[in-house]
Design a protein around this motif. Structure first.
Motif, PDB file in Angstrom:
ATOM      1  N   GLY A 270       0.832  -1.199   0.000  1.00  0.00           N
ATOM      2  CA  GLY A 270       0.000   0.000   0.000  1.00  0.00           C
ATOM      3  C   GLY A 270       0.869   1.252   0.000  1.00  0.00           C
ATOM      4  O   GLY A 270       1.950   1.275   0.595  1.00  0.00           O
ATOM      5  N   GLY A 271       0.369   2.261  -0.715  1.00  0.00           N
ATOM      6  CA  GLY A 271       1.140   3.496  -0.805  1.00  0.00           C
ATOM      7  C   GLY A 271       1.490   3.885  -2.231  1.00  0.00           C
ATOM      8  O   GLY A 271       2.184   4.879  -2.451  1.00  0.00           O
ATOM      9  N   LEU A 272       1.009   3.103  -3.183  1.00  0.00           N
ATOM     10  CA  LEU A 272       1.247   3.422  -4.596  1.00  0.00           C
ATOM     11  C   LEU A 272      -0.069   3.289  -5.354  1.00  0.00           C
ATOM     12  O   LEU A 272      -0.657   2.215  -5.413  1.00  0.00           O
ATOM     13  CB  LEU A 272       2.293   2.476  -5.194  1.00  0.00           C
ATOM     14  N   GLY A 273      -0.523   4.402  -5.917  1.00  0.00           N
ATOM     15  CA  GLY A 273      -1.793   4.401  -6.635  1.00  0.00           C
ATOM     16  C   GLY A 273      -1.653   3.956  -8.078  1.00  0.00           C
ATOM     17  O   GLY A 273      -0.568   4.018  -8.665  1.00  0.00           O
ATOM     18  N   ASP A 274      -2.772   3.524  -8.652  1.00  0.00           N
ATOM     19  CA  ASP A 274      -2.762   3.063 -10.038  1.00  0.00           C
ATOM     20  C   ASP A 274      -2.405   4.179 -11.008  1.00  0.00           C
ATOM     21  O   ASP A 274      -1.745   3.948 -12.025  1.00  0.00           O
ATOM     22  CB  ASP A 274      -4.129   2.478 -10.402  1.00  0.00           C
ATOM     23  N   VAL A 275      -2.840   5.399 -10.707  1.00  0.00           N
ATOM     24  CA  VAL A 275      -2.547   6.515 -11.613  1.00  0.00           C
ATOM     25  C   VAL A 275      -1.043   6.748 -11.690  1.00  0.00           C
ATOM     26  O   VAL A 275      -0.472   6.895 -12.783  1.00  0.00           O
ATOM     27  CB  VAL A 275      -3.271   7.798 -11.149  1.00  0.00           C
ATOM     28  N   ALA A 276      -0.379   6.785 -10.531  1.00  0.00           N
ATOM     29  CA  ALA A 276       1.070   6.997 -10.513  1.00  0.00           C
ATOM     30  C   ALA A 276       1.799   5.836 -11.180  1.00  0.00           C
ATOM     31  O   ALA A 276       2.781   6.028 -11.911  1.00  0.00           O
ATOM     32  CB  ALA A 276       1.551   7.171  -9.075  1.00  0.00           C
ATOM     33  N   LEU A 277       1.302   4.617 -10.955  1.00  0.00           N
ATOM     34  CA  LEU A 277       1.920   3.433 -11.549  1.00  0.00           C
ATOM     35  C   LEU A 277       1.814   3.478 -13.071  1.00  0.00           C
ATOM     36  O   LEU A 277       2.789   3.225 -13.784  1.00  0.00           O
ATOM     37  CB  LEU A 277       1.236   2.174 -11.008  1.00  0.00           C
ATOM     38  N   LYS A 278       0.641   3.825 -13.572  1.00  0.00           N
ATOM     39  CA  LYS A 278       0.447   3.897 -15.018  1.00  0.00           C
ATOM     40  C   LYS A 278       1.258   5.033 -15.628  1.00  0.00           C
ATOM     41  O   LYS A 278       1.746   4.919 -16.756  1.00  0.00           O
ATOM     42  CB  LYS A 278      -1.038   4.053 -15.341  1.00  0.00           C
ATOM     43  N   ARG A 279       1.404   6.118 -14.892  1.00  0.00           N
ATOM     44  CA  ARG A 279       2.202   7.232 -15.408  1.00  0.00           C
ATOM     45  C   ARG A 279       3.658   6.801 -15.579  1.00  0.00           C
ATOM     46  O   ARG A 279       4.321   7.176 -16.547  1.00  0.00           O
ATOM     47  CB  ARG A 279       2.109   8.425 -14.465  1.00  0.00           C
ATOM     48  N   HIS A 280       4.133   5.987 -14.631  1.00  0.00           N
ATOM     49  CA  HIS A 280       5.509   5.492 -14.744  1.00  0.00           C
ATOM     50  C   HIS A 280       5.658   4.598 -15.977  1.00  0.00           C
ATOM     51  O   HIS A 280       6.626   4.722 -16.736  1.00  0.00           O
ATOM     52  CB  HIS A 280       5.892   4.724 -13.479  1.00  0.00           C
ATOM     53  N   LEU A 281       4.709   3.688 -16.175  1.00  0.00           N
ATOM     54  CA  LEU A 281       4.770   2.823 -17.348  1.00  0.00           C
ATOM     55  C   LEU A 281       4.693   3.645 -18.630  1.00  0.00           C
ATOM     56  O   LEU A 281       5.427   3.374 -19.593  1.00  0.00           O
ATOM     57  CB  LEU A 281       3.631   1.796 -17.331  1.00  0.00           C
ATOM     58  N   GLU A 282       3.836   4.638 -18.645  1.00  0.00           N
ATOM     59  CA  GLU A 282       3.735   5.470 -19.849  1.00  0.00           C
ATOM     60  C   GLU A 282       5.073   6.123 -20.170  1.00  0.00           C
ATOM     61  O   GLU A 282       5.492   6.168 -21.333  1.00  0.00           O
ATOM     62  CB  GLU A 282       2.668   6.554 -19.670  1.00  0.00           C
ATOM     63  N   ASP A 283       5.763   6.636 -19.156  1.00  0.00           N
ATOM     64  CA  ASP A 283       7.073   7.252 -19.381  1.00  0.00           C
ATOM     65  C   ASP A 283       8.052   6.246 -19.986  1.00  0.00           C
ATOM     66  O   ASP A 283       8.805   6.571 -20.914  1.00  0.00           O
ATOM     67  CB  ASP A 283       7.641   7.792 -18.063  1.00  0.00           C
ATOM     68  N   VAL A 284       8.034   5.016 -19.469  1.00  0.00           N
ATOM     69  CA  VAL A 284       8.926   3.974 -19.990  1.00  0.00           C
ATOM     70  C   VAL A 284       8.635   3.704 -21.462  1.00  0.00           C
ATOM     71  O   VAL A 284       9.550   3.633 -22.294  1.00  0.00           O
ATOM     72  CB  VAL A 284       8.776   2.677 -19.158  1.00  0.00           C
ATOM     73  N   LEU A 285       7.341   3.568 -21.801  1.00  0.00           N
ATOM     74  CA  LEU A 285       6.971   3.242 -23.179  1.00  0.00           C
ATOM     75  C   LEU A 285       7.197   4.417 -24.123  1.00  0.00           C
ATOM     76  O   LEU A 285       7.572   4.224 -25.285  1.00  0.00           O
ATOM     77  CB  LEU A 285       5.512   2.781 -23.232  1.00  0.00           C
ATOM     78  N   GLN A 286       6.966   5.625 -23.648  1.00  0.00           N
ATOM     79  CA  GLN A 286       7.228   6.802 -24.486  1.00  0.00           C
ATOM     80  C   GLN A 286       8.707   6.862 -24.854  1.00  0.00           C
ATOM     81  O   GLN A 286       9.059   7.124 -26.016  1.00  0.00           O
ATOM     82  CB  GLN A 286       6.807   8.084 -23.760  1.00  0.00           C
ATOM     83  N   GLN A 287       9.585   6.598 -23.886  1.00  0.00           N
ATOM     84  CA  GLN A 287      11.027   6.627 -24.157  1.00  0.00           C
ATOM     85  C   GLN A 287      11.441   5.500 -25.103  1.00  0.00           C
ATOM     86  O   GLN A 287      12.328   5.677 -25.950  1.00  0.00           O
ATOM     87  CB  GLN A 287      11.802   6.527 -22.854  1.00  0.00           C
TER      88      GLN A 287
END
Length: 349
Positions: A270-287
């Motif tokens: 607990g302590g990590l939201g889905d929005v923040a998690l998806k934002r991280h994945l999006e950054d990885v895929l964008q790069q």
């Protein structure tokens, strides 16, 4: 014809039914880029195989030959290291397929787990196109025509390589010598990626795939639609990592393994939201996809170069596959006009 034998031979390829996506990249494309330096690699644009369940739309198959070729070049497959060729322009493959059909039964084809799954997925039931049912034999022709010993495939394609090797053993037994080599499946550690909903593998036809040419907005949209943990309602809630599509993609594409493990631990406790998690994945895929998308757009401006590359690769592949066909015909004792001594057997009086 002299053929280089110092490096292991790889044969791989893709059906030309649409542009390639991240599932292809994780499953085989990045392996091909790495292996082309250490192996002698041939890549088939499998337009003939694509027709086995797309005969009602051959224009789609023809159109996507160039689309898939552009994806190959965009991810870093180098025509100077890898021979890229068009399957339907290699007539020896069709003749090898015809010969190999005599070494396999319909019952064996129907038992192939990959074929059974694909038949069910397409809803063919008993209305199966004969070309589709027999495509494991055509795939065996592709592999053996180049005398490939390594074939990068997904886990679900393992039975295809097994069936290829069965045919190889039967042909060699009939020829009385090791005419063709057996092949080994090279299965990536990542496994096959699910679509955004987590219910099936990523698929162009289902609309849940992220194309290699995806725009930033398309990447963002697909990531936002990804299945996570339906019980993870608040960031403070403990969440499940297993079956979470976002983490499956991070495992496949985030090069920072320590960071991924840290995110998993935070999510579990607990302590990590889905929005923040998806934002991280999006950054990885964008790069990951930005340079691929830009290289693709640059190469697409010079289709003449792409066509010349395909002509050259296909011409080279045609000579190699024809030489294999000639060896198989000779090994099986088929009639040839080129035999220097043709003896006619005459029955005794």
């Amino acid at each position: 014809m002299l053929v280089e034998t110092s490096r292991p031979i790889i044969l791989t390829g893709d059906r030309t039914t649409g542009p390639l996506h991240l599932g292809h990249y994780a499953g085989s494309l990045r392996n091909r880029v790495a292996l082309q330096r250490t192996h002698r690699q041939f890549v088939l644009l499998a337009d003939a195989q694509a027709l086995t369940d797309n005969m009602d739309d051959p224009d789609k198959v023809r159109r996507n030959v160039l689309e898939v070729a552009l994806d190959y070049l965009a991810v870093g497959i180098d025509p100077a290291e890898t021979t890229i060729c068009v399957q339907s322009a290699l007539p020896a493959l069709s003749e090898l397929t015809q010969l190999y059909l005599n070494f396999v039964t319909v019952a064996r084809l129907e038992r192939n787990p990959t074929i059974k799954d694909e038949i069910q997925a397409r809803g063919f039931e008993r209305d199966i196109p004969a070309g589709f049912l027999c495509y494991p034999v055509a795939q065996a022709a592709d592999i053996t025509a180049f005398k490939a010993t390594v074939v990068p495939v997904g886990l679900d394609q393992g039975p295809m390589i097994e069936q290829t090797n069965e045919i190889v053993r039967r042909v060699n037994r009939q020829a009385g010598r090791d005419l063709l080599p057996e092949a080994k499946a090279l299965i990536p550690a990542t496994g096959r990626l699910p679509g955004a909903d987590g219910k099936a593998k990523m698929s162009k036809s289902l609309g849940d795939a992220i194309p290699l040419s995806a725009t930033p907005d398309e990447i963002r949209d697909l990531v936002n639609r990804m299945y996570t943990d339906p019980n993870h309602l608040r960031a403070s809630d403990p969440g499940a990592v297993k079956g979470n599509v976002v983490f499956l993609y991070l495992d496949a594409f985030d090069p920072d393994r320590d960071s991924v493990e840290e995110l998993k631990e935070r999510y579990r406790r607990g302590g990590l939201g889905d929005v923040a998690l998806k934002r991280h994945l999006e950054d990885v895929l964008q790069q990951l996809l930005k340079p691929i998308r830009e290289r693709r757009a640059a190469v697409a401006k010079d289709l003449g170069y792409v066509l010349d590359m395909l002509r050259s690769g296909t011409s080279k592949a045609r000579a190699i596959t024809q030489a294999t066909l000639d060896e198989v015909r000779d090994g099986l004792g088929l009639f040839s006009f080129d035999r220097t001594a043709c003896k006619r057997s005459v029955a005794p009086d």
